[in-house]
Motif scaffolding. Structure first.
Motif, PDB file in Angstrom:
ATOM      1  N   GLU A   1      -2.677   4.101  12.926  1.00  0.00           N
ATOM      2  CA  GLU A   1      -2.657   4.979  11.744  1.00  0.00           C
ATOM      3  C   GLU A   1      -2.570   4.198  10.434  1.00  0.00           C
ATOM      4  O   GLU A   1      -2.538   4.811   9.358  1.00  0.00           O
ATOM      5  CB  GLU A   1      -1.481   5.955  11.834  1.00  0.00           C
ATOM      6  CG  GLU A   1      -1.658   7.067  12.857  1.00  0.00           C
ATOM      7  CD  GLU A   1      -1.597   6.553  14.293  1.00  0.00           C
ATOM      8  OE1 GLU A   1      -0.646   5.785  14.615  1.00  0.00           O
ATOM      9  OE2 GLU A   1      -2.513   6.871  15.085  1.00  0.00           O
ATOM     10  N   ASP A   2      -2.524   2.871  10.501  1.00  0.00           N
ATOM     11  CA  ASP A   2      -2.529   2.072   9.268  1.00  0.00           C
ATOM     12  C   ASP A   2      -3.963   2.005   8.749  1.00  0.00           C
ATOM     13  O   ASP A   2      -4.664   0.999   8.884  1.00  0.00           O
ATOM     14  CB  ASP A   2      -1.972   0.673   9.535  1.00  0.00           C
ATOM     15  CG  ASP A   2      -1.887  -0.169   8.261  1.00  0.00           C
ATOM     16  OD1 ASP A   2      -2.094   0.388   7.158  1.00  0.00           O
ATOM     17  OD2 ASP A   2      -1.619  -1.383   8.381  1.00  0.00           O
ATOM     18  N   THR A   3      -4.396   3.109   8.146  1.00  0.00           N
ATOM     19  CA  THR A   3      -5.784   3.279   7.715  1.00  0.00           C
ATOM     20  C   THR A   3      -5.889   3.384   6.209  1.00  0.00           C
ATOM     21  O   THR A   3      -4.887   3.604   5.502  1.00  0.00           O
ATOM     22  CB  THR A   3      -6.371   4.562   8.336  1.00  0.00           C
ATOM     23  OG1 THR A   3      -5.619   5.691   7.859  1.00  0.00           O
ATOM     24  CG2 THR A   3      -6.307   4.518   9.860  1.00  0.00           C
ATOM     25  N   PHE A   4      -7.107   3.272   5.725  1.00  0.00           N
ATOM     26  CA  PHE A   4      -7.359   3.420   4.291  1.00  0.00           C
ATOM     27  C   PHE A   4      -6.864   4.775   3.781  1.00  0.00           C
ATOM     28  O   PHE A   4      -6.313   4.869   2.686  1.00  0.00           O
ATOM     29  CB  PHE A   4      -8.857   3.260   4.008  1.00  0.00           C
ATOM     30  CG  PHE A   4      -9.238   3.571   2.594  1.00  0.00           C
ATOM     31  CD1 PHE A   4      -8.911   2.705   1.567  1.00  0.00           C
ATOM     32  CD2 PHE A   4      -9.915   4.744   2.290  1.00  0.00           C
ATOM     33  CE1 PHE A   4      -9.249   2.995   0.241  1.00  0.00           C
ATOM     34  CE2 PHE A   4     -10.265   5.040   0.978  1.00  0.00           C
ATOM     35  CZ  PHE A   4      -9.926   4.155  -0.047  1.00  0.00           C
ATOM     36  N   ALA A   5      -7.045   5.810   4.581  1.00  0.00           N
ATOM     37  CA  ALA A   5      -6.627   7.153   4.149  1.00  0.00           C
ATOM     38  C   ALA A   5      -5.131   7.239   3.906  1.00  0.00           C
ATOM     39  O   ALA A   5      -4.679   8.102   3.134  1.00  0.00           O
ATOM     40  CB  ALA A   5      -7.042   8.181   5.209  1.00  0.00           C
ATOM     41  N   ASN A   6      -4.349   6.349   4.530  1.00  0.00           N
ATOM     42  CA  ASN A   6      -2.895   6.388   4.366  1.00  0.00           C
ATOM     43  C   ASN A   6      -2.373   5.417   3.312  1.00  0.00           C
ATOM     44  O   ASN A   6      -1.156   5.233   3.184  1.00  0.00           O
ATOM     45  CB  ASN A   6      -2.218   6.111   5.714  1.00  0.00           C
ATOM     46  CG  ASN A   6      -2.309   7.302   6.643  1.00  0.00           C
ATOM     47  OD1 ASN A   6      -2.196   8.442   6.205  1.00  0.00           O
ATOM     48  ND2 ASN A   6      -2.508   7.049   7.927  1.00  0.00           N
ATOM     49  N   LEU A   7      -3.276   4.804   2.555  1.00  0.00           N
ATOM     50  CA  LEU A   7      -2.858   3.965   1.431  1.00  0.00           C
ATOM     51  C   LEU A   7      -2.597   4.821   0.200  1.00  0.00           C
ATOM     52  O   LEU A   7      -3.309   5.799  -0.053  1.00  0.00           O
ATOM     53  CB  LEU A   7      -3.927   2.934   1.090  1.00  0.00           C
ATOM     54  CG  LEU A   7      -4.208   1.806   2.073  1.00  0.00           C
ATOM     55  CD1 LEU A   7      -5.346   0.932   1.550  1.00  0.00           C
ATOM     56  CD2 LEU A   7      -2.957   0.972   2.331  1.00  0.00           C
ATOM     57  N   ASP A   8      -1.607   4.418  -0.572  1.00  0.00           N
ATOM     58  CA  ASP A   8      -1.375   5.017  -1.894  1.00  0.00           C
ATOM     59  C   ASP A   8      -2.014   4.082  -2.914  1.00  0.00           C
ATOM     60  O   ASP A   8      -1.370   3.175  -3.445  1.00  0.00           O
ATOM     61  CB  ASP A   8       0.122   5.163  -2.144  1.00  0.00           C
ATOM     62  CG  ASP A   8       0.454   5.845  -3.463  1.00  0.00           C
ATOM     63  OD1 ASP A   8      -0.454   5.966  -4.310  1.00  0.00           O
ATOM     64  OD2 ASP A   8       1.617   6.244  -3.644  1.00  0.00           O
ATOM     65  N   THR A   9      -3.303   4.273  -3.158  1.00  0.00           N
ATOM     66  CA  THR A   9      -4.024   3.338  -4.028  1.00  0.00           C
ATOM     67  C   THR A   9      -3.602   3.464  -5.491  1.00  0.00           C
ATOM     68  O   THR A   9      -3.763   2.519  -6.253  1.00  0.00           O
ATOM     69  CB  THR A   9      -5.543   3.531  -3.894  1.00  0.00           C
ATOM     70  OG1 THR A   9      -5.880   4.906  -4.135  1.00  0.00           O
ATOM     71  CG2 THR A   9      -6.017   3.129  -2.493  1.00  0.00           C
ATOM     72  N   GLY A  10      -3.054   4.610  -5.861  1.00  0.00           N
ATOM     73  CA  GLY A  10      -2.508   4.726  -7.210  1.00  0.00           C
ATOM     74  C   GLY A  10      -1.310   3.819  -7.391  1.00  0.00           C
ATOM     75  O   GLY A  10      -1.185   3.110  -8.404  1.00  0.00           O
ATOM     76  N   PHE A  11      -0.415   3.823  -6.419  1.00  0.00           N
ATOM     77  CA  PHE A  11       0.738   2.924  -6.455  1.00  0.00           C
ATOM     78  C   PHE A  11       0.277   1.471  -6.448  1.00  0.00           C
ATOM     79  O   PHE A  11       0.782   0.641  -7.214  1.00  0.00           O
ATOM     80  CB  PHE A  11       1.649   3.185  -5.252  1.00  0.00           C
ATOM     81  CG  PHE A  11       2.701   2.138  -5.035  1.00  0.00           C
ATOM     82  CD1 PHE A  11       3.824   2.083  -5.840  1.00  0.00           C
ATOM     83  CD2 PHE A  11       2.556   1.184  -4.036  1.00  0.00           C
ATOM     84  CE1 PHE A  11       4.795   1.108  -5.648  1.00  0.00           C
ATOM     85  CE2 PHE A  11       3.518   0.208  -3.837  1.00  0.00           C
ATOM     86  CZ  PHE A  11       4.647   0.168  -4.647  1.00  0.00           C
ATOM     87  N   MET A  12      -0.672   1.134  -5.578  1.00  0.00           N
ATOM     88  CA  MET A  12      -1.183  -0.229  -5.526  1.00  0.00           C
ATOM     89  C   MET A  12      -1.716  -0.672  -6.880  1.00  0.00           C
ATOM     90  O   MET A  12      -1.423  -1.773  -7.346  1.00  0.00           O
ATOM     91  CB  MET A  12      -2.314  -0.342  -4.491  1.00  0.00           C
ATOM     92  CG  MET A  12      -1.884  -0.340  -3.059  1.00  0.00           C
ATOM     93  SD  MET A  12      -3.315  -0.349  -1.928  1.00  0.00           S
ATOM     94  CE  MET A  12      -4.137  -1.882  -2.411  1.00  0.00           C
ATOM     95  N   THR A  13      -2.494   0.198  -7.518  1.00  0.00           N
ATOM     96  CA  THR A  13      -3.107  -0.149  -8.794  1.00  0.00           C
ATOM     97  C   THR A  13      -2.050  -0.423  -9.847  1.00  0.00           C
ATOM     98  O   THR A  13      -2.101  -1.437 -10.567  1.00  0.00           O
ATOM     99  CB  THR A  13      -4.031   0.988  -9.252  1.00  0.00           C
ATOM    100  OG1 THR A  13      -5.024   1.225  -8.252  1.00  0.00           O
ATOM    101  CG2 THR A  13      -4.712   0.646 -10.568  1.00  0.00           C
TER     102      THR A  13
ATOM    103  N   GLY B   1       0.771  -1.239   0.000  1.00  0.00           N
ATOM    104  CA  GLY B   1       0.000   0.000   0.000  1.00  0.00           C
ATOM    105  C   GLY B   1       0.796   1.278   0.000  1.00  0.00           C
ATOM    106  O   GLY B   1       0.223   2.365   0.097  1.00  0.00           O
ATOM    107  N   ALA B   2       2.128   1.185  -0.101  1.00  0.00           N
ATOM    108  CA  ALA B   2       2.948   2.391  -0.111  1.00  0.00           C
ATOM    109  C   ALA B   2       4.255   2.102  -0.836  1.00  0.00           C
ATOM    110  O   ALA B   2       4.772   0.977  -0.796  1.00  0.00           O
ATOM    111  CB  ALA B   2       3.234   2.879   1.313  1.00  0.00           C
ATOM    112  N   GLN B   3       4.795   3.124  -1.475  1.00  0.00           N
ATOM    113  CA  GLN B   3       6.055   3.010  -2.208  1.00  0.00           C
ATOM    114  C   GLN B   3       7.238   3.170  -1.250  1.00  0.00           C
ATOM    115  O   GLN B   3       7.293   4.104  -0.458  1.00  0.00           O
ATOM    116  CB  GLN B   3       6.127   4.109  -3.272  1.00  0.00           C
ATOM    117  CG  GLN B   3       7.505   4.344  -3.879  1.00  0.00           C
ATOM    118  CD  GLN B   3       7.907   3.278  -4.886  1.00  0.00           C
ATOM    119  OE1 GLN B   3       7.337   3.196  -5.961  1.00  0.00           O
ATOM    120  NE2 GLN B   3       8.875   2.445  -4.524  1.00  0.00           N
TER     121      GLN B   3
END
Length: 444
Positions: free
Chosen positions: A401-413, A327-329
């Motif tokens: 703080e490991d929440t949906f708001a802190n995901l980089d969904t663009g990177f995941m995609t 979920g993060a780069q």
């Protein structure tokens, strides 16, 4: 650049380029927001919340047209887990006097009594039953995790900031024995952390009589749940690929804070869901098992149960790719890349990379991440099994703080998209990955 890589990989595999672009960020966000949302309350291991998450994943597998795995009548696999719980706080005494504020980190589930040995050597050489550890590097957790549990029954360490921080990250509660129902507990030392003043005072009392009592222990039985979907192959002799992640997290902490587990590991579960959707459109030479494990956080119970009760013989699994924390780069890696744990151990990572996967070697070899995920239980059985991660040391790891708001969904995609063509190629090819010399882990 990514589009060029995907197009080249698609053409090499004989797949229309449009099929390589089959992951939408909206779909990624939809899955992740539910799995890491309020309704599932952090998907605590072996809880009804974990079971609800498994039901969601199973329903998606069924909706994508996947079949039940061989020998199974449904899309979930369950196992009973026996856990010990403290009925009241642990009591630690020195020469009969109670020591205030002991932090019980983990326990064998038994009271411990005996004579204290103040020890500053290497953990492998520790032989006293009760050891106060003063390692030269100050890392009490490393020391405690390296002793021989057949000799050392209790390790006392300093409750420094690192220890307290890690205690919070494992859920803010002591880790007591958990086993599959009907199996004996694995040997483990009890680990107790003391505040500075109490630790320093005890360090001057070599030979003191110490006792740790665990009052009111209660045995609880709970159920852990795996979600499993299957895409049969066209060639029964070609074997099966296993794509997996763990769907559980830490749930609700004793202090009431919710551990959402968006990156760890809702993100990996989303990868399995999106790959299932992308690959289910046609059959491939190899079959593909899509699995979301339960109870990784409390000892890898879901993957261990799967390995002991596989729907296909383990020697038919050509490779296992686990997804965890994508979920993060990672700032240490090239833009867009994910790391593969144990990359150097086999030829799987380099082969997938040659077919367009955005993969790199693990930049944190000292963390031993290869041994710390669900891939490891299958790697020990000989299966070429690795975990793909994004930023493995992300600051939100095991925090509220490991929440949906802190995901980089663009990177995941983009990361998931980069894997579709390589995995499709792996499913259709005759290539079977191998361990490199010395790469296969061995049971100790």
């Amino acid at each position: 650049m990514l589009k060029t890589i995907l197009l080249a990989g698609a053409l090499a595999a004989g797949i229309p380029a449009a099929q390589a672009q089959s992951v939408s960020e909206a779909s990624v966000r939809g899955h992740a927001s539910y799995l890491a949302g309020e309704a599932l309350r952090g998907r605590g291991s072996a809880t009804p919340d974990e079971a609800a998450a498994a039901a969601y994943v199973a329903a998606a597998f069924r909706g994508y047209g996947l079949q039940t795995a061989p020998g199974m009548t449904g899309y979930t696999q369950t196992a009973e887990v026996v856990s010990l719980k403290l009925g009241s706080p642990a009591v630690f005494t020195v020469n009969g006097a109670v020591v205030a504020d002991p932090l019980l980190f983990s326990s064998s589930g038994k009271d411990v009594r005996g004579t204290l040995s103040v020890y500053a050597g290497e953990p492998a050489a520790a032989s006293a039953a009760i050891v106060l550890a003063s390692p030269a590097d100050g890392n009490g957790l490393r020391f405690a995790g390296s002793v021989d549990p057949s000799k050392v029954k209790l390790v006392i360490i300093r409750a420094n900031a690192e220890v307290r921080d890690y205690y919070a990250k494992i859920g803010g509660a002591p880790r007591l024995p958990r086993t599959f129902k009907g199996e004996p507990a694995r040997p483990r030392p009890t680990i107790l952390a003391l505040p500075d003043a109490a630790f320093d005072a005890l360090a001057r009392q070599d030979g003191a009589a110490v006792a740790l009592e665990l009052p009111g222990l209660v045995e609880q039985v709970s159920t852990t749940t795996n979600a499993i979907g299957y895409l049969p192959g066209t060639d029964p002799k070609a074997g099966v690929i296993l794509l997996s992640a763990h769907l559980d997290h830490l749930g609700l902490r004793p202090d009431g804070k919710m551990m959402y587990g968006a990156n760890d590991d809702a993100s990996g579960t989303v990868a399995v869901l999106e790959l299932a959707k992308a690959l289910a459109g046609k059959k491939h030479r190899r079959g593909i098992l899509f699995v979301a494990y339960g109870s990784e956080e409390i000892g890898g119970f879901g993957s261990r149960w799967f390995g002991a009760h596989p729907p296909v013989p383990l020697d038919q699994i050509a490779a296992n790719i686990e997804f965890e924390m994508i979920g993060a780069q990672d700032p240490k890696l090239p833009a867009g890349d994910m790391m593969m744990t144990g990359y150097e151990r086999s030829n799987l990572g380099e082969t997938l990379k040659a077919h367009g996967a955005l993969l790199a070697a693990d930049p944190y070899p000292d963390e031993h991440f290869f041994q710390r995920s669900d891939n490891y239980s299958l790697a020990l059985k000989g299966i070429v099994a690795h975990t793909i991660s994004g930023w493995a040391v992300v600051p939100t790891y095991h925090t509220p703080e490991d929440t949906f708001a802190n995901l980089d969904t663009g990177f995941m995609t983009r990361a998931i998209q980069s894997l579709i063509v390589p995995v499709r190629w792996l499913a259709d090819s005759s290539f079977r990955p191998d361990w490199k010399p010395g790469g296969r882990p061995e049971e100790k």
